[in-house]
Design a protein around this motif. Structure first.
Motif, PDB file in Angstrom:
ATOM      1  N   TRP A 229       3.848  -8.930   6.079  1.00  0.00           N
ATOM      2  CA  TRP A 229       3.961  -9.427   4.710  1.00  0.00           C
ATOM      3  C   TRP A 229       4.202  -8.266   3.751  1.00  0.00           C
ATOM      4  CZ3 TRP A 229       0.828  -7.995   0.640  1.00  0.00           C
ATOM      5  CH2 TRP A 229       1.017  -8.692  -0.566  1.00  0.00           C
ATOM      6  N   GLN A 230       3.481  -7.169   3.922  1.00  0.00           N
ATOM      7  CA  GLN A 230       3.639  -6.007   3.055  1.00  0.00           C
ATOM      8  C   GLN A 230       5.064  -5.472   3.104  1.00  0.00           C
ATOM      9  OE1 GLN A 230       1.017  -2.740   4.004  1.00  0.00           O
ATOM     10  NE2 GLN A 230       2.121  -1.306   2.688  1.00  0.00           N
ATOM     11  N   GLN A 231       5.603  -5.371   4.306  1.00  0.00           N
ATOM     12  CA  GLN A 231       6.951  -4.831   4.485  1.00  0.00           C
ATOM     13  C   GLN A 231       8.004  -5.765   3.895  1.00  0.00           C
ATOM     14  OE1 GLN A 231       6.839  -4.418   8.733  1.00  0.00           O
ATOM     15  NE2 GLN A 231       5.077  -3.031   8.603  1.00  0.00           N
ATOM     16  N   GLN A 232       7.850  -7.058   4.139  1.00  0.00           N
ATOM     17  CA  GLN A 232       8.836  -8.027   3.666  1.00  0.00           C
ATOM     18  C   GLN A 232       8.838  -8.157   2.153  1.00  0.00           C
ATOM     19  OE1 GLN A 232       7.695 -11.511   5.883  1.00  0.00           O
ATOM     20  NE2 GLN A 232       8.903 -10.947   7.682  1.00  0.00           N
ATOM     21  N   ASN A 233       7.715  -7.857   1.525  1.00  0.00           N
ATOM     22  CA  ASN A 233       7.609  -8.001   0.082  1.00  0.00           C
ATOM     23  C   ASN A 233       7.668  -6.665  -0.661  1.00  0.00           C
ATOM     24  OD1 ASN A 233       6.862 -11.053  -0.648  1.00  0.00           O
ATOM     25  ND2 ASN A 233       5.912 -10.526   1.300  1.00  0.00           N
ATOM     26  N   THR A 281       3.505   4.819   6.594  1.00  0.00           N
ATOM     27  CA  THR A 281       4.294   4.917   5.367  1.00  0.00           C
ATOM     28  C   THR A 281       3.689   4.076   4.256  1.00  0.00           C
ATOM     29  OG1 THR A 281       5.752   3.023   5.834  1.00  0.00           O
ATOM     30  CG2 THR A 281       6.351   5.157   6.814  1.00  0.00           C
ATOM     31  N   GLU A 282       4.218   4.247   3.062  1.00  0.00           N
ATOM     32  CA  GLU A 282       3.737   3.484   1.918  1.00  0.00           C
ATOM     33  C   GLU A 282       3.988   1.997   2.102  1.00  0.00           C
ATOM     34  OE1 GLU A 282       5.592   5.097  -1.538  1.00  0.00           O
ATOM     35  OE2 GLU A 282       4.304   6.886  -1.600  1.00  0.00           O
ATOM     36  N   GLU A 283       5.028   1.635   2.888  1.00  0.00           N
ATOM     37  CA  GLU A 283       5.357   0.234   3.139  1.00  0.00           C
ATOM     38  C   GLU A 283       4.610  -0.335   4.337  1.00  0.00           C
ATOM     39  OE1 GLU A 283       7.654   2.637   2.932  1.00  0.00           O
ATOM     40  OE2 GLU A 283       8.321   2.298   0.857  1.00  0.00           O
ATOM     41  N   GLY A 284       3.717   0.471   4.980  1.00  0.00           N
ATOM     42  CA  GLY A 284       2.916  -0.042   6.088  1.00  0.00           C
ATOM     43  C   GLY A 284       3.571   0.059   7.452  1.00  0.00           C
ATOM     44  N   THR A 296       6.191   0.931  15.863  1.00  0.00           N
ATOM     45  CA  THR A 296       6.390   1.151  14.430  1.00  0.00           C
ATOM     46  C   THR A 296       5.579   0.158  13.602  1.00  0.00           C
ATOM     47  OG1 THR A 296       8.324  -0.319  14.407  1.00  0.00           O
ATOM     48  CG2 THR A 296       8.728   2.039  14.794  1.00  0.00           C
ATOM     49  N   HIS A 297       4.843  -0.723  14.290  1.00  0.00           N
ATOM     50  CA  HIS A 297       4.103  -1.796  13.629  1.00  0.00           C
ATOM     51  C   HIS A 297       2.674  -1.800  14.161  1.00  0.00           C
ATOM     52  CE1 HIS A 297       3.794  -5.422  11.304  1.00  0.00           C
ATOM     53  NE2 HIS A 297       3.578  -6.213  12.337  1.00  0.00           N
TER      54      HIS A 297
END
Length: 423
Positions: A229-233, A281-284, A296-297
């Protein structure tokens, strides 16, 4: 938040009477209002917002069952903001009553023990919705998410909803995990938090659908991935400490296979055995710093650990043997530290010994589908809690090493394996 602790002998604690069962009542509206007002600063700080889906179908005074995912301590504040002034009882773990017993009962809280069969709880829920006409808020996951994905739900949820025969509402949060993930040491990050409150099932549907169909619908709605969710948004976590404590979740190196040698600092996590490091990263996302990335996840890494633990169980190689400090909850005034011992976890289940030979407790692999495990529990330390309706044993591993997540994974996978054998 801390909890009162007192040193006592195991024999002395065992001789104490158990906590008295008090009559559950509807929440005190004055105290509910105080809690609502006290929650406002934290919600304002996260710019909280709420989207209501189909909620016009729920009548104002109609009792319902409210199911909410469990991501962070702010969850209760979110529920207070969304549900006020609706009357609702809250299903709450028994250790949450320590030092504030009167207040918790005045707020309408219903005590229970996590991952322990509790028939009394079902009776209390039926009384709440059918006799007192009061709604009930429940966190069916019963524990915070470690990796930001949904934790297992009990197979009995569908049967419970069927017995209650009321409408079902779901509250699902967004950003709460990023705001205050359990592994990050109670340090909040600047993230906007929101929630959906959705009318999930009507009372008529709970009457006509089978328990299995109800279970399926609930399981479907409790499927989420907070990192995705963090990455997609495009949600950015800029705090420099965002990866600290991540070794509690990612305890095994996917490059060399070594367990318990992961170390995190700042925005990186590194294996002390082989030296491979990753940056969160800042995007998780995970970025390998000095090797080809295996993952990577974060949830993918955690899922690989689950598969590895399951393989160890299937080969009969799984074993945790830990030196632990042991606490017991008796009554609601304080937690009692009764001594030290060893906690053994194998394919035969848990075996806890200690307190100079006075304590010898065994727990079957099929006793529970999951494990009450937590990080930095009440600011004491990482904890593994086992036990039954008579006694809960809070075991705090000593000597270092990140073992809590592995113990939970092993408990869940061992339960599945044992259940398969019984089919």
């Amino acid at each position: 938040m801390k909890i009162k602790i007192k040193n006592a002998s195991y024999a002395a604690v065992c001789a104490m009477p158990p906590a008295k069962t008090r009559k559950i009542k509807n929440p005190n509206i004055l105290l509910t209002t105080v809690v609502r007002l006290a929650s406002l600063p934290a919600l304002w700080a996260t710019r909280f917002s709420c989207r209501r889906i189909g909620m016009e179908r729920l009548r104002k005074n109609e009792p319902c069952l409210i199911l909410m995912n469990h991501s962070a301590f702010i969850d209760l504040k979110i529920a207070s903001a969304i549900l006020y002034p609706r009357r609702y009882n809250i299903v709450c773990t028994s250790d949450g009553f320590v030092g504030k017993n009167w207040l918790m009962y005045q707020l309408g809280c219903i005590p229970t023990q996590k991952f322990v069969t509790d028939l009394r709880l079902v009776r209390e829920l039926i009384t709440a919705v059918k006799k007192r006409r009061c709604s009930v808020l429940m966190y069916p996951e019963a524990s915070y998410s470690f990796d930001g994905t949904a934790t297992p739900l009990p197979d009995s949820i569908g049967k419970c909803i069927k017995k209650l025969g009321v409408s079902v509402v779901m509250i699902r949060t967004y950003g709460a995990f990023q705001h205050d993930p359990l592994y990050n040491g109670l340090r909040r990050r600047k993230v906007k938090v929101s929630a959906d409150v959705e009318y999930l099932l009507s009372a008529e549907e709970t009457a006509t659908l089978s328990a299995e169909e109800i279970q399926g619908r609930v399981n479907e709605r409790f499927s989420f991935d907070n990192f995705r969710w963090q990455q997609q948004n495009g949600v950015k976590i800029t705090e420099p400490f965002r990866a600290e404590g991540l070794n509690r979740v990612l305890f095994s190196c996917p490059h060399c296979g070594t367990e318990g040698q992961m170390h995190s600092r700042g925005e990186t996590i590194e294996c002390k055995h082989c030296g491979v490091s990753y940056r969160l990263t800042e995007e998780g996302r995970l970025e390998a710093q000095n090797a080809e990335a295996k993952f990577t996840h974060v949830p993918d890494w955690y899922r690989w650990q689950r598969e590895t633990v399951r393989a160890q169980l299937e080969r009969g190689e799984y074993r945790l043997d830990l030196a632990v400090d042991i606490c017991i909850l008796r009554g609601t005034e304080r937690l009692y530290r009764v001594g030290s011992g060893r906690l053994l976890h194998t394919t035969d289940g848990f075996h806890l010994t200690g307190c100079d030979g006075a304590l010898d407790y065994r727990q079957s692999p099929v006793a529970s589908y999951s494990l009450y495990a937590d990080y930095f529990w009440y600011e004491i330390g990482d904890v593994i809690c086992i036990g039954d309706n008579g006694t809960l044993y809070y075991c705090f591993p000593q000597g270092g090493g990140d073992v809590v997540a592995k113990a939970r994974l092993a408990t869940e996978e061992l339960y599945k394996l044992q259940k398969q054998k019984l089919v």
